[in-house]
Scaffold this active site. Structure first.
Site, PDB file in Angstrom:
ATOM      1  N   ASN A  10       0.827  -1.203   0.000  1.00 55.89           N
ATOM      2  CA  ASN A  10       0.000   0.000   0.000  1.00 55.89           C
ATOM      3  C   ASN A  10       0.864   1.257   0.000  1.00 55.89           C
ATOM      4  OD1 ASN A  10      -2.100  -1.778   0.108  1.00 55.89           O
ATOM      5  ND2 ASN A  10      -2.384  -1.621   2.321  1.00 55.89           N
ATOM      6  N   HIS A  41       5.865  -0.701  -2.774  1.00 56.46           N
ATOM      7  CA  HIS A  41       5.426   0.090  -3.939  1.00 56.46           C
ATOM      8  C   HIS A  41       5.467   1.580  -3.664  1.00 56.46           C
ATOM      9  CE1 HIS A  41       3.187  -3.757  -5.349  1.00 56.46           C
ATOM     10  NE2 HIS A  41       4.455  -3.754  -5.710  1.00 56.46           N
ATOM     11  N   CYS A  60      11.424  14.551  -7.790  1.00 53.42           N
ATOM     12  CA  CYS A  60      11.580  15.069  -9.159  1.00 53.42           C
ATOM     13  C   CYS A  60      11.708  13.896 -10.128  1.00 53.42           C
ATOM     14  CB  CYS A  60      12.841  15.935  -9.251  1.00 53.42           C
ATOM     15  SG  CYS A  60      13.188  16.483 -10.944  1.00 53.42           S
ATOM     16  N   CYS A  80      15.569  14.554 -11.728  1.00 48.31           N
ATOM     17  CA  CYS A  80      16.825  14.379 -10.964  1.00 48.31           C
ATOM     18  C   CYS A  80      16.609  13.645  -9.651  1.00 48.31           C
ATOM     19  CB  CYS A  80      17.457  15.757 -10.701  1.00 48.31           C
ATOM     20  SG  CYS A  80      16.595  16.724  -9.448  1.00 48.31           S
ATOM     21  N   CYS A 138      10.449  20.875  -9.912  1.00 52.30           N
ATOM     22  CA  CYS A 138      11.581  20.605  -9.013  1.00 52.30           C
ATOM     23  C   CYS A 138      12.315  21.912  -8.685  1.00 52.30           C
ATOM     24  CB  CYS A 138      12.538  19.635  -9.716  1.00 52.30           C
ATOM     25  SG  CYS A 138      14.132  19.437  -8.906  1.00 52.30           S
ATOM     26  N   CYS A 152      16.036  21.453 -10.598  1.00 49.05           N
ATOM     27  CA  CYS A 152      16.237  21.402 -12.053  1.00 49.05           C
ATOM     28  C   CYS A 152      14.975  21.776 -12.824  1.00 49.05           C
ATOM     29  CB  CYS A 152      16.694  19.999 -12.464  1.00 49.05           C
ATOM     30  SG  CYS A 152      15.343  18.805 -12.514  1.00 49.05           S
TER      31      CYS A 152
HETATM   32  C1  BV8 Z   1       8.186  -4.834 -12.495  1.00 52.49           C
HETATM   33  C2  BV8 Z   1       1.688   1.545  -6.624  1.00 52.49           C
HETATM   34  C3  BV8 Z   1      10.105  -5.109 -13.858  1.00 52.49           C
HETATM   35  C4  BV8 Z   1       1.087   2.452  -7.648  1.00 52.49           C
HETATM   36  C5  BV8 Z   1       1.362  -0.693  -7.561  1.00 52.49           C
HETATM   37  C6  BV8 Z   1       2.528 -10.495 -16.851  1.00 52.49           C
HETATM   38  C7  BV8 Z   1       2.596 -11.505 -15.910  1.00 52.49           C
HETATM   39  C8  BV8 Z   1       3.170 -11.289 -14.655  1.00 52.49           C
HETATM   40  C9  BV8 Z   1       3.711 -10.031 -14.338  1.00 52.49           C
HETATM   41  C10 BV8 Z   1       3.632  -9.040 -15.284  1.00 52.49           C
HETATM   42  C11 BV8 Z   1       3.049  -9.251 -16.531  1.00 52.49           C
HETATM   43  N1  BV8 Z   1       3.113  -8.105 -17.225  1.00 52.49           N
HETATM   44  C12 BV8 Z   1       3.720  -7.172 -16.459  1.00 52.49           C
HETATM   45  C13 BV8 Z   1       4.073  -7.740 -15.301  1.00 52.49           C
HETATM   46  C14 BV8 Z   1       4.775  -7.090 -14.179  1.00 52.49           C
HETATM   47  C15 BV8 Z   1       3.806  -6.246 -13.373  1.00 52.49           C
HETATM   48  C16 BV8 Z   1       2.644  -7.077 -12.849  1.00 52.49           C
HETATM   49  O1  BV8 Z   1       2.783  -7.834 -11.912  1.00 52.49           O
HETATM   50  N2  BV8 Z   1       1.484  -6.925 -13.505  1.00 52.49           N
HETATM   51  C17 BV8 Z   1       0.320  -7.689 -13.087  1.00 52.49           C
HETATM   52  C18 BV8 Z   1      -0.912  -6.786 -13.149  1.00 52.49           C
HETATM   53  C19 BV8 Z   1       0.183  -8.882 -14.011  1.00 52.49           C
HETATM   54  N3  BV8 Z   1       4.578  -5.769 -12.247  1.00 52.49           N
HETATM   55  C20 BV8 Z   1       5.290  -4.641 -12.376  1.00 52.49           C
HETATM   56  O2  BV8 Z   1       5.245  -3.916 -13.369  1.00 52.49           O
HETATM   57  C21 BV8 Z   1       6.216  -4.302 -11.218  1.00 52.49           C
HETATM   58  N4  BV8 Z   1       7.501  -3.981 -11.744  1.00 52.49           N
HETATM   59  O3  BV8 Z   1       7.816  -5.968 -12.714  1.00 52.49           O
HETATM   60  O4  BV8 Z   1       9.329  -4.280 -12.997  1.00 52.49           O
HETATM   61  C22 BV8 Z   1      11.381  -4.424 -14.001  1.00 52.49           C
HETATM   62  C23 BV8 Z   1      12.508  -4.955 -13.368  1.00 52.49           C
HETATM   63  C24 BV8 Z   1      13.721  -4.339 -13.535  1.00 52.49           C
HETATM   64  C25 BV8 Z   1      13.833  -3.179 -14.333  1.00 52.49           C
HETATM   65  C26 BV8 Z   1      12.691  -2.634 -14.944  1.00 52.49           C
HETATM   66  C27 BV8 Z   1      11.452  -3.258 -14.786  1.00 52.49           C
HETATM   67  C28 BV8 Z   1       5.710  -3.090 -10.461  1.00 52.49           C
HETATM   68  C29 BV8 Z   1       4.366  -3.386  -9.838  1.00 52.49           C
HETATM   69  C30 BV8 Z   1       3.991  -2.252  -8.881  1.00 52.49           C
HETATM   70  C31 BV8 Z   1       2.785  -1.502  -9.421  1.00 52.49           C
HETATM   71  N5  BV8 Z   1       2.342  -0.505  -8.417  1.00 52.49           N
HETATM   72  N6  BV8 Z   1       1.019   0.231  -6.644  1.00 52.49           N
HETATM   73  C32 BV8 Z   1      -0.283   2.948  -7.230  1.00 52.49           C
HETATM   74  O5  BV8 Z   1      -0.756   2.598  -6.138  1.00 52.49           O
HETATM   75  O6  BV8 Z   1      -0.875   3.721  -8.015  1.00 52.49           O
HETATM   76  S1  BV8 Z   1       0.522  -2.169  -7.572  1.00 52.49           S
HETATM   77  C33 BV8 Z   1      -1.031  -1.954  -6.834  1.00 52.49           C
HETATM   78  O7  BV8 Z   1      -1.860  -2.988  -7.344  1.00 52.49           O
HETATM   79  C34 BV8 Z   1      -1.040  -2.204  -5.342  1.00 52.49           C
HETATM   80  O8  BV8 Z   1       0.126  -1.720  -4.712  1.00 52.49           O
HETATM   81  C35 BV8 Z   1      -1.184  -3.697  -5.177  1.00 52.49           C
HETATM   82  O9  BV8 Z   1       0.069  -4.315  -5.042  1.00 52.49           O
HETATM   83  C36 BV8 Z   1      -1.695  -4.137  -6.522  1.00 52.49           C
HETATM   84  C37 BV8 Z   1      -3.024  -4.784  -6.439  1.00 52.49           C
HETATM   85  O10 BV8 Z   1      -3.989  -3.724  -6.059  1.00 52.49           O
HETATM   86  P1  BV8 Z   1      -5.463  -4.128  -5.508  1.00 52.49           P
HETATM   87  O11 BV8 Z   1      -5.957  -5.286  -6.298  1.00 52.49           O
HETATM   88  O12 BV8 Z   1      -6.380  -3.010  -5.232  1.00 52.49           O
HETATM   89  O13 BV8 Z   1      -5.134  -4.565  -4.155  1.00 52.49           O
HETATM   90  P2  BV8 Z   1      -4.960  -5.969  -3.881  1.00 52.49           P
HETATM   91  O14 BV8 Z   1      -4.218  -6.728  -4.911  1.00 52.49           O
HETATM   92  O15 BV8 Z   1      -4.309  -5.894  -2.607  1.00 52.49           O
HETATM   93  O16 BV8 Z   1      -6.538  -6.529  -3.930  1.00 52.49           O
HETATM   94  C38 BV8 Z   1      -7.482  -6.142  -2.962  1.00 52.49           C
HETATM   95  C39 BV8 Z   1      -7.700  -7.425  -2.155  1.00 52.49           C
HETATM   96  O17 BV8 Z   1      -8.255  -7.087  -0.939  1.00 52.49           O
HETATM   97  C40 BV8 Z   1      -8.645  -8.380  -2.860  1.00 52.49           C
HETATM   98  O18 BV8 Z   1      -8.145  -9.698  -2.826  1.00 52.49           O
HETATM   99  C41 BV8 Z   1      -9.923  -8.282  -2.000  1.00 52.49           C
HETATM  100  O19 BV8 Z   1     -10.611  -9.531  -1.923  1.00 52.49           O
HETATM  101  C42 BV8 Z   1      -9.342  -7.953  -0.655  1.00 52.49           C
HETATM  102  N7  BV8 Z   1     -10.234  -7.221   0.242  1.00 52.49           N
HETATM  103  C43 BV8 Z   1     -11.220  -6.350  -0.086  1.00 52.49           C
HETATM  104  N8  BV8 Z   1     -11.806  -5.891   1.059  1.00 52.49           N
HETATM  105  C44 BV8 Z   1     -11.139  -6.460   2.098  1.00 52.49           C
HETATM  106  C45 BV8 Z   1     -10.141  -7.303   1.599  1.00 52.49           C
HETATM  107  N9  BV8 Z   1      -9.317  -8.011   2.384  1.00 52.49           N
HETATM  108  C46 BV8 Z   1      -9.491  -7.891   3.720  1.00 52.49           C
HETATM  109  N10 BV8 Z   1     -10.424  -7.098   4.284  1.00 52.49           N
HETATM  110  C47 BV8 Z   1     -11.261  -6.373   3.516  1.00 52.49           C
HETATM  111  N11 BV8 Z   1     -12.203  -5.585   4.088  1.00 52.49           N
HETATM  112 ZN    ZN Z   2      14.983  17.867 -10.419  1.00 59.99          ZN
END
Ligand code: BV8
Ligand code: ZN
Length: 254
Positions: free
Chosen positions: A103, A120, A128, A131, A152, A155
């Protein structure tokens, strides 16, 4: 107390090193929409995964910055819930515990968790985009419109949210700390995550492979069901306080 809670309370009471791994479901009952929830207002025609990308920010910085500022305002108006407080209670009772969150809100901190590992990033750490100089968190909040990002101070590049976008690597120190904790814990408690986003979703699997007991709290089934020893089906604000009470009593009992 139901059987599943008992099945979870026994290992949690015995665990010396506990990892608590949380997702957006943790903050759902504080009124902070999860990624699964459809976007509303100006952003209702967008998919969150399309907006949470460097490309979206490059193409329309005011739309993306306005979205994050609107979300920051929603988080500032929200309050930590009983689930956040139960997580802090577990950390207080198990010295060897580590909180890892996906989160970007600050509700764990406001509930008393000292140092969550933010895989995340955070809505409260803008920087920025050119930079990387940390930028001040703007005072006042956006009301759901496009807002051109601040510039920024060094820069004059556009300031971006301090979150990890899709396609961006996770902060090295955060992912290393998370893998280290998950590899060496006795028990991992995963709460409110759909387990769909990688590499964060690997963390419970790392713990399971290392022989830890995995307990899941989620009202719905998720891909993490198959690595969980106990599935507590329900909302965090009910399941977590009941679990803490089952292990340590709720303070009323001597
Ligand atoms: C990377 C910040 C590489 C931003 C977030 C194909 C296959 C596999 C992977 C990939 C693919 N294509 C691309 C990828 C990689 C991709 C990925 O995994 N995509 C997925 C969609 C397939 N990952 C990335 O891009 C990551 N980076 O891989 O980089 C790389 C390496 C080196 C160099 C360059 C590049 C980066 C991923 C981070 C993205 N940012 N958040 C923002 O917030 O705006 S992710 C964001 O969504 C959240 O942080 C969370 O992690 C994720 C899911 O969000 P939600 O679904 O809302 O939340 P959650 O999953 O927690 O679901 C809610 C749950 O709560 C449900 O299960 C529900 O039942 C439950 N619930 C509901 N109410 C309750 C409850 N539980 C308890 N009590 C309740 N009351
Ligand atoms: Zn800057």
């Amino acid at each position: 107390m139901g059987q599943p809670t008992r099945d979870a309370a026994v290992p949690l009471g015995q665990a010396r090193r506990v990892v608590i791994f949380t997702g957006a479901g943790m903050s759902a009952e504080s009124g902070v929409p999860t990624f699964r929830d459809a976007l509303t207002g100006l952003w209702r025609r967008f998919d969150a995964q399309a907006l949470a990308t460097p490309e979206a920010f490059r193409d329309d910085p005011a739309l993306v910055w306005g979205w994050y500022e609107w979300r920051r305002g929603a988080v500032q108006r929200a309050r930590p819930n009983a689930g956040h407080r139960a997580v802090a209670a577990i950390e207080a009772r198990v010295p060897g515990s580590v909180l890892i969150t996906q989160n970007v809100d600050d509700l764990h901190e406001r509930a008393g968790s000292a140092a969550p590992v933010h895989l995340h990033g955070s809505l409260f750490a803008p920087r920025c985009s050119a930079c990387a100089l940390p930028a001040p968190v703007p005072d006042g909040v956006a009301d759901g419109r496009r807002v051109p990002p601040p510039r920024c101070g060094r820069c004059s590049g556009p300031v971006r949210p301090g979150v990890v976008w899709f396609g961006e690597p996770l902060p090295r120190e955060a992912i290393d700390a998370a893998v280290e904790a998950a590899s060496s814990c006795d028990l991992l408690l995963t709460v409110g995550t759909s387990g769909l986003v990688y590499p964060a979703a690997e963390i419970p699997q790392v713990a399971a492979r290392a022989g830890a007991t995995v307990i899941q709290v989620n009202p719905d089934e998720t891909p993490l069901d198959r690595v969980s020893d106990v599935n507590l089906r329900g909302p965090a604000t009910q399941v977590l306080p009941a679990l803490v009470d089952a292990v340590w009593g709720n303070g009323q009992r001597t």
